[in-house]
Design a protein around this motif. Structure first.
Motif, mmCIF file in Angstrom:
data_model
loop_
_atom_site.group_PDB
_atom_site.id
_atom_site.type_symbol
_atom_site.label_atom_id
_atom_site.label_comp_id
_atom_site.label_asym_id
_atom_site.label_seq_id
_atom_site.Cartn_x
_atom_site.Cartn_y
_atom_site.Cartn_z
ATOM 1 N N ALA A 16 12.752 13.798 -30.534
ATOM 2 C CA ALA A 16 11.449 14.157 -30.818
ATOM 3 C C ALA A 16 11.529 15.468 -31.667
ATOM 4 O O ALA A 16 10.946 15.657 -32.636
ATOM 5 N N ALA A 17 12.282 16.335 -31.434
ATOM 6 C CA ALA A 17 12.489 17.570 -32.095
ATOM 7 C C ALA A 17 13.036 17.604 -33.217
ATOM 8 O O ALA A 17 12.653 17.863 -34.492
ATOM 9 N N TRP A 18 13.983 16.672 -33.458
ATOM 10 C CA TRP A 18 14.687 16.056 -34.600
ATOM 11 C C TRP A 18 13.752 15.366 -35.672
ATOM 12 O O TRP A 18 13.809 15.799 -36.770
ATOM 13 N N PHE A 19 13.008 14.385 -35.001
ATOM 14 C CA PHE A 19 12.029 13.681 -36.114
ATOM 15 C C PHE A 19 10.824 14.801 -36.528
ATOM 16 O O PHE A 19 10.556 14.815 -37.821
ATOM 17 N N ALA A 60 19.278 20.807 -30.403
ATOM 18 C CA ALA A 60 18.530 19.580 -30.276
ATOM 19 C C ALA A 60 19.655 18.510 -30.354
ATOM 20 O O ALA A 60 19.522 17.626 -29.549
ATOM 21 N N PHE A 61 20.563 18.857 -31.046
ATOM 22 C CA PHE A 61 21.627 17.644 -31.271
ATOM 23 C C PHE A 61 22.564 17.685 -30.192
ATOM 24 O O PHE A 61 22.927 16.769 -29.591
ATOM 25 N N GLY A 62 22.761 19.026 -29.417
ATOM 26 C CA GLY A 62 23.670 19.152 -28.329
ATOM 27 C C GLY A 62 23.124 18.462 -27.169
ATOM 28 O O GLY A 62 23.503 17.541 -26.460
ATOM 29 N N ALA A 63 21.835 18.621 -26.912
ATOM 30 C CA ALA A 63 20.849 18.111 -25.863
ATOM 31 C C ALA A 63 20.821 16.561 -26.040
ATOM 32 O O ALA A 63 21.094 15.887 -24.836
ATOM 33 N N HIS A 64 20.822 16.152 -27.350
ATOM 34 C CA HIS A 64 20.675 14.587 -27.368
ATOM 35 C C HIS A 64 22.053 13.947 -27.210
ATOM 36 O O HIS A 64 21.953 12.713 -26.405
ATOM 37 N N ALA A 65 23.030 14.625 -27.646
ATOM 38 C CA ALA A 65 24.470 14.230 -27.286
ATOM 39 C C ALA A 65 24.473 14.279 -25.524
ATOM 40 O O ALA A 65 25.080 13.084 -25.019
ATOM 41 N N VAL A 66 24.320 15.043 -24.959
ATOM 42 C CA VAL A 66 24.456 15.184 -23.533
ATOM 43 C C VAL A 66 23.486 14.219 -22.785
ATOM 44 O O VAL A 66 24.033 13.365 -22.043
ATOM 45 N N GLY A 67 22.183 14.072 -23.431
ATOM 46 C CA GLY A 67 21.365 12.914 -22.696
ATOM 47 C C GLY A 67 21.898 11.525 -23.104
ATOM 48 O O GLY A 67 21.701 10.760 -22.068
#
Length: 179
Positions: A16-19, A60-67
Motif C-alpha cells: 500500500a505504501a509503494w502504491f 517498504a520494499f524490505g518489509a514487503h520482502a519479509v512479509g
C-alpha cells in the motif's frame, strides 16, 4: 496465527505504501512542482520530495520482502496442494521484482534530474525547450515510469487480494479435494 497476521500486515501495508507513494508522487508531488514559478525550482523541488520519500520506499520494499517470504512459508502446504496458488505467487513475485527494479531505476533517473536541475523544466517530468539531451532523456523516462510504478504496485495488491480469496476455506478444501 499471530505470526501470519504480522507477515500479512507487513506484506499488505508495504504494498500500500509503494502504491500510494508512487501515485501521490506522480499526481501530487510532480504536479505541484510543475506549478513553481521558477523553471529550475520545478525539477529541484520534485527531486527533493522524491529524495525524502526514498528511505520510506526502501523500508517498504524490505518489509514487503519479509512479509512475502513469511506468507510463502506459512502457506507452503496450501501452495503445494491448491491449483492456481503457485501460479499466482510466481506471477506476483515476478511483478514485484520488476516493479522494485523499475523503482530503483526511477530513483537513478531522479538523481540525474536533480544533478541537472539548474536547467529547469516545464514540469518535473517535462523538459523545457533547449534542455540538455541527458535531462530530456531522464525526464522522458521518468514521465513513463511515474505511471508504470502505480500500475505494477497495484497489480501486486490485486494479486495479493486474489491470494486472500484463495485462502477462504471453501477454496482451500475445493482445491485439495480436486487433486
Amino acid at each position: 496465527m499471530a505470526g501470519n497476521t504480522l507477515v500479512r500486515s507487513l506484506h499488505d501495508l508495504s504494498a500500500a505504501a509503494w502504491f500510494g507513494g508512487s501515485l501521490m508522487g506522480a499526481v501530487g508531488l510532480n504536479g505541484a512542482a510543475a506549478e513553481a514559478k521558477d523553471p529550475t525550482e520545478r525539477t529541484r523541488l520534485s527531486t527533493v520530495g522524491w529524495a525524502r520519500w526514498t528511505p520510506v520506499q526502501i523500508a517498504a520494499f524490505g518489509a514487503h520482502a519479509v512479509g512475502g517470504i513469511g506468507l510463502i512459508a506459512a502457506n507452503k502446504g496450501r501452495l503445494a496442494g491448491q491449483p492456481g496458488a503457485v501460479a499466482n505467487t510466481v506471477v506476483k513475485s515476478a511483478i514485484t521484482v520488476v516493479g522494485m527494479a523499475a523503482s530503483l531505476y526511477s530513483g537513478i533517473l531522479g538523481k540525474k534530474v536533480g544533478e541537472l536541475s539548474q536547467h529547469g523544466g516545464q514540469g518535473a517530468t517535462e523538459p523545457k525547450p533547449g534542455a540538455p539531451e541527458e535531462l530530456k532523456k531522464a525526464q522522458s523516462q521518468l514521465k513513463t515510469l511515474q505511471w508504470i510504478l502505480p500500475a505494477l504496485s497495484g497489480a501486486v495488491i490485486v494479486l495479493g487480494a486474489n491470494q486472500g480469496e484463495q485462502q477462504r476455506p471453501k477454496n482451500v478444501l475445493g482445491g485439495i479435494f480436486n487433486r
